[in-house]
Structure formats: C-alpha cells, structure tokens
Enzyme design. Structure first.
Site: not given
Length: 295
Positions: A133-135, A137, A233
C-alpha cells in the site's frame, strides 16, 4: 514449521519426484532446487534425490521453512495483527507508514516491525510482501512466511479467487449508486510518478458502490479487478470525484485530511495449503471516521 505433505495417488505412480513437485503440486523450479539442495524433500521419511520415482501411497514431505536472512533492521513496533497461520501474517497498516525500506525510509517501515515480530516469536522468516500500500493508504497487508506461500498467493492475485476491497472518501456526490470504471491507465514517462487515463495504457478495471453520500462527499466501496499503480486514485480523479486529501490526483488546496482518505478494508484469498477461502476485514481508521462524522 510449515510443511507440505501429500500421498501419491495411483495415477501419479511412475513420476520422478521432481516432475511431481513441479507439475502436480505447482512448486517453482527455484523452490524445488533449493529444497533438494538443503535436503528438505523427503519420501517416506527419507531424503531423496530428484530422480526418485514415486510409487502409490508414498508419503511426500516438503519442508518449506529454511534459514534465511534479510538486510532489514529489526524494530519493535505495535503491529495490528488481523490473522496469522504458519504460512501467512496479515496486518492492518496504519497511515503514514511505508511498507518496505527505501533509501529515504530505512527504518519505521512495516517490514522493520514485522521482521522484529518474527524474531521475537521464534519464527525463522523473512518479510515477503504479497501486496503493498502507498505510505498514506491504510489497511490490510499480507506477508508470506515462506517462498511457497508467496508464490501461491502471487499467482492467486491474477485470478478471481483473490479479491481486494477498499473504502474511500471522495469529493462530491456520486451520480450512480454503483458502476464499473474500465479505463486504461498510462505512465507518460519513465520517471513520472503520476499516472493518467490514456488509450495507450493498460486496461484497468475498478468496481464501485456508494455507501453514503451528501452534496459534499461520498463514502465509496471499491473492488479492484486489475492492480495498476494508483489505480483507484487515477480512476476516481478522472471521473471528477478525487479522493479527499490526495495531493497527487486531488483538488488543490484540499486540507480536509493530511493524507488521502483511502483504506484497504477487506481481502479474500485462498489458503496456500488447503485452498479454503480466507475472508478478512478491518474497520476504517479514526481519521476517516472523524471526517465522515464532521461532514
């Protein structure tokens, strides 16, 4: 200790153990080579060579655990463990945390904490992330404890047996209660972080359902059919409903949240050993709850 144990069926008699492991159990050539070299492949309790020919009712055993090291600094961390068995660990990652160390984030990552947890609990495992996951998220991250589990789940992610669901707070009132976004995603340049919807891109499919909505925001549930970088996104921004707090694809001057309001809240996948479906879910974090209540 994770072990695969199987009994040879009559129709499998006559195969070499190498072909049985590769074609019947679906083990990778790399895994088989390593297990054979370490003496972790046994038939009827005895280590065998890879040219051994199996017979009906032979008991095959493949030891998956092995001595492994990883160049990651172990770091005590209060992990939110959602599920664990001998093959996988599932955690609920908080926002503002990187999944795996990078040059700019050597410590403080999820992997640092997971490796410490493995050591403290006497588990000889390295960190094999099945998903990332993105930082900014939050939500569910799956870690495989051995090479086989990682291989199995990576393959499962390519078909319908592996499902990932997200919840997001987006700007505006969604017109349709549900729908599918089938829009190709393209990376304009090799060094570009940002992605765009463009016919030159890869086919990307996101299913959505509106849970709550007002004139200002909507709480949306999303399920990925494909797994492109920044897919949710990009898709939501493209249709005019960017995620609240998204500094890359969102609205300039949006200060409702310090991060994108995106949370990986549910997964469904087959167990690497039994293939039984494991279904897990976690609640949205406090910052998203607070914003939802306020608005």
């Amino acid at each position: 200790m994770s072990v695969i144990t199987e009994t040879i069926k009559s129709e499998e008699q006559g195969l070499t153990i190498r072909n049985y492991l590769k074609n019947n159990l679906g083990l990778s050539t790399r895994l088989i080579r390593g297990a054979a070299k370490d003496g972790r492949v046994k038939v009827n309790g005895e280590v065998v060579r890879m040219n051994y020919v199996v017979n009906t009712n032979d008991q095959v055993e493949v030891q998956l655990s092995k001595e492994e090291n990883q160049d990651i600094q172990e770091e005590p961390m209060d992990l939110s463990i959602v599920f664990e068995n001998e093959d996988i660990l599932v955690v609920n990652k908080p926002p503002y945390m990187v999944c795996h160390p990078t040059r700019s984030h050597i410590t403080g990552t999820l992997a640092n904490g997971v490796l410490y947890y493995f050591k403290e609990t006497g588990q000889n495992c390295i960190v094999r992330l099945v998903n990332r996951l993105d930082m900014n998220t939050s939500g569910i991250v799956i870690i495989a404890k051995n090479q086989y589990a990682h291989m199995f789940l990576s393959k499962a992610m390519q078909n319908d047996t592996f499902k990932k669901r997200y919840k997001a707070l987006v700007h505006g009132k969604m017109k349709s209660e549900s729908g599918t976004l089938d829009l190709p995603i393209y990376r304009p340049t090799e060094d570009s972080i940002k992605r765009v919807v463009d016919e030159r891109g890869q086919r990307s499919i996101t299913h959505y359902k509106v849970i709550k909505t007002s004139e200002d925001i909507s709480l949306v549930e999303l399920q990925l059919e494909t797994g492109r970088t920044h897919q949710i996104r990009v898709h939501l921004s493209h249709i005019g409903h960017p995620i609240i707090g998204d500094t890359l694809y969102g609205i300039e001057g949006d200060n409702l949240m310090e991060r994108q309001a995106l949370h990986a809240y549910a997964v469904e996948f087959p167990d690497p050993k039994t293939s039984e479906i494991i279904s897990l879910s976690v609640d949205i974090p406090e910052d998203m709850k607070k914003l939802l209540e306020e608005l």
